[in-house]
Design an enzyme around this catalytic site. Sequence first.
Site, PDB file in Angstrom:
ATOM      1  N   GLN A 157       0.812  -1.217   0.000  1.00 25.66           N
ATOM      2  CA  GLN A 157       0.000   0.000   0.000  1.00 25.66           C
ATOM      3  C   GLN A 157       0.850   1.273   0.000  1.00 25.66           C
ATOM      4  OE1 GLN A 157      -0.796  -2.738   2.203  1.00 25.66           O
ATOM      5  NE2 GLN A 157      -2.081  -3.323   0.466  1.00 25.66           N
ATOM      6  N   GLU A 185      12.343   3.551   7.870  1.00 22.42           N
ATOM      7  CA  GLU A 185      11.921   4.474   8.914  1.00 22.42           C
ATOM      8  C   GLU A 185      10.948   3.797   9.874  1.00 22.42           C
ATOM      9  OE1 GLU A 185      10.808   8.386   7.487  1.00 22.42           O
ATOM     10  OE2 GLU A 185      11.994   8.125   5.654  1.00 22.42           O
ATOM     11  N   MET A 197      18.482  13.123   7.270  1.00 18.99           N
ATOM     12  CA  MET A 197      17.251  13.814   6.902  1.00 18.99           C
ATOM     13  C   MET A 197      17.022  15.045   7.794  1.00 18.99           C
ATOM     14  SD  MET A 197      14.820  10.501   5.985  1.00 18.99           S
ATOM     15  CE  MET A 197      15.194   9.538   7.449  1.00 18.99           C
ATOM     16  N   THR A 198      17.854  16.060   7.567  1.00 16.53           N
ATOM     17  CA  THR A 198      17.792  17.284   8.373  1.00 16.53           C
ATOM     18  C   THR A 198      16.713  18.225   7.827  1.00 16.53           C
ATOM     19  OG1 THR A 198      19.786  17.853   7.100  1.00 16.53           O
ATOM     20  CG2 THR A 198      20.070  17.354   9.432  1.00 16.53           C
ATOM     21  N   TYR A 199      15.472  17.801   7.997  1.00 12.71           N
ATOM     22  CA  TYR A 199      14.304  18.587   7.590  1.00 12.71           C
ATOM     23  C   TYR A 199      13.074  18.017   8.286  1.00 12.71           C
ATOM     24  CZ  TYR A 199      14.979  14.863   4.103  1.00 12.71           C
ATOM     25  OH  TYR A 199      15.257  13.672   3.484  1.00 12.71           O
ATOM     26  N   GLU A 200      11.947  18.680   8.082  1.00 14.34           N
ATOM     27  CA  GLU A 200      10.651  18.302   8.668  1.00 14.34           C
ATOM     28  C   GLU A 200      10.539  18.633  10.154  1.00 14.34           C
ATOM     29  OE1 GLU A 200       7.516  16.427   6.892  1.00 14.34           O
ATOM     30  OE2 GLU A 200       8.507  18.141   5.958  1.00 14.34           O
ATOM     31  N   TRP A 236      15.416  16.478  -0.514  1.00 11.37           N
ATOM     32  CA  TRP A 236      14.073  15.898  -0.499  1.00 11.37           C
ATOM     33  C   TRP A 236      13.092  17.046  -0.763  1.00 11.37           C
ATOM     34  CZ3 TRP A 236      11.797  11.347  -0.838  1.00 11.37           C
ATOM     35  CH2 TRP A 236      10.400  11.314  -0.667  1.00 11.37           C
TER      36      TRP A 236
END
Length: 330
Positions: free
Chosen positions: A70, A112, A175-178, A301
Site C-alpha cells: 500500500q 523508517e 534527513m535534516t528537515y521536517e 528531499w
Amino acid sequence: MEILVNGYMYPFVADDVLIATTPHLSMLSMFTYGITSEGDLIQLDDENLIRAARADGVQPLMVIAAMNEQGTFDSQIASDMLNNPQARERLIENILSNIQTKGLGGVDFDFEFLFPQDREVYASFVDQTRQRLNPQGYMVAVALAPKTYAEQPGLLYEGHDYALMGQATNLALIMTYEWGYRFGPPMAVAPVNLVRGVLDFAVTQIPPSKILMGIPNYGYDWTLPFVQGQSMAENISNTEAVERAARVGAQIQYDQLAETPFYRYIDDLGREHEVWFENEASIRAKLNLVAEYGLAGVSYWNLMHYFPENWAVLNSMYEVRKLSSPSEVF
C-alpha cells in the site's frame, strides 16, 4: 570544492523538471521500491529516471523503503525481514540482480519507524549488503533520522544507530528537515540552528566524508489557528511560495535564528496564514555548513519541483562531483 549532490525523485516527475535537474546531480535516488517480509522487492517503474540520469553522468540509486504493497512504512514487515537470515540474503540478491539488470549505481536504504530492538540488526543488514555490493562496484547509502544524541526517544529515531551506520554504509544521508511538517505547528522546515545540532552529533559518530546533509526543496502554508490533530499544512514549492506572497501582497520576512524566510497573510475567507519556505539566502546558509563541517555533500528531499535559485547558489559555491563509477565513494 567538489561535493556530492543527491536528490530524491518519484518516477512521475515532469519531464522538463527531470531534464533540467539531472545536470546538477551526482546521484539520483529513485523513490521507492518496497519489500516483503520474505525479502522480495516491490518493483518500481523507473526507466525514465534511469535514462535521464545516465544521459547526464548521474548514478541512479534504487531506494528501498520498509514499505508494504500500500506504500506505507511497515515496522513489522521490516522486523520480520531483518530477523530472518534467509529473507535478508534473498533481499540482497534481489537488490544485486535489480542493479545489474537496470544498470544502477547502488542502493539507498530508507527504513523508517523501525522497532527500537531492530537497530543493531538493521545496521548489520546494511553492512551485509555493503560487503556484497562493494566488491561488485556498487555503492550502499542509508537515510537516517535527524538525531542529536544516541538514545533520542521516538520511533523515528530509535532504530537508527549513527555509530553502527557510520561503519556499515558508504554514505549516510541525514534527513535534516521536517521540523516544520504538515501536521505540526508553523515553523521552518529546516532551521539552520537545529540542523547544526544534528550535525554536531553526527560528525562524532559518522566520518564527515560519508555524510550528505539533507535539504528540503519545498515549504508549507499553514492556516491559523493551528489545532493539534486537526490542522494540516499545504505543501508548496519554493517558487509558488514567492508567487503567492506577491499575489496576496505579503511582505516576506527572514528569521535570523532559523535563517529561513516566512510571511503571513489573510486569505479571501478572512483566515490568517503562515508560510515557511526556502530562498537563496536560506539555501546559502545551509550549504555553508557543508564546508564548515567537512561533509561529503548534500541530499535534497525532493526534486519534484524545479527551484532555479537553489542550483544557482549551489553552483556558485561548489562544483558538483560526477562519478564515473559508484566505487569512487568507497
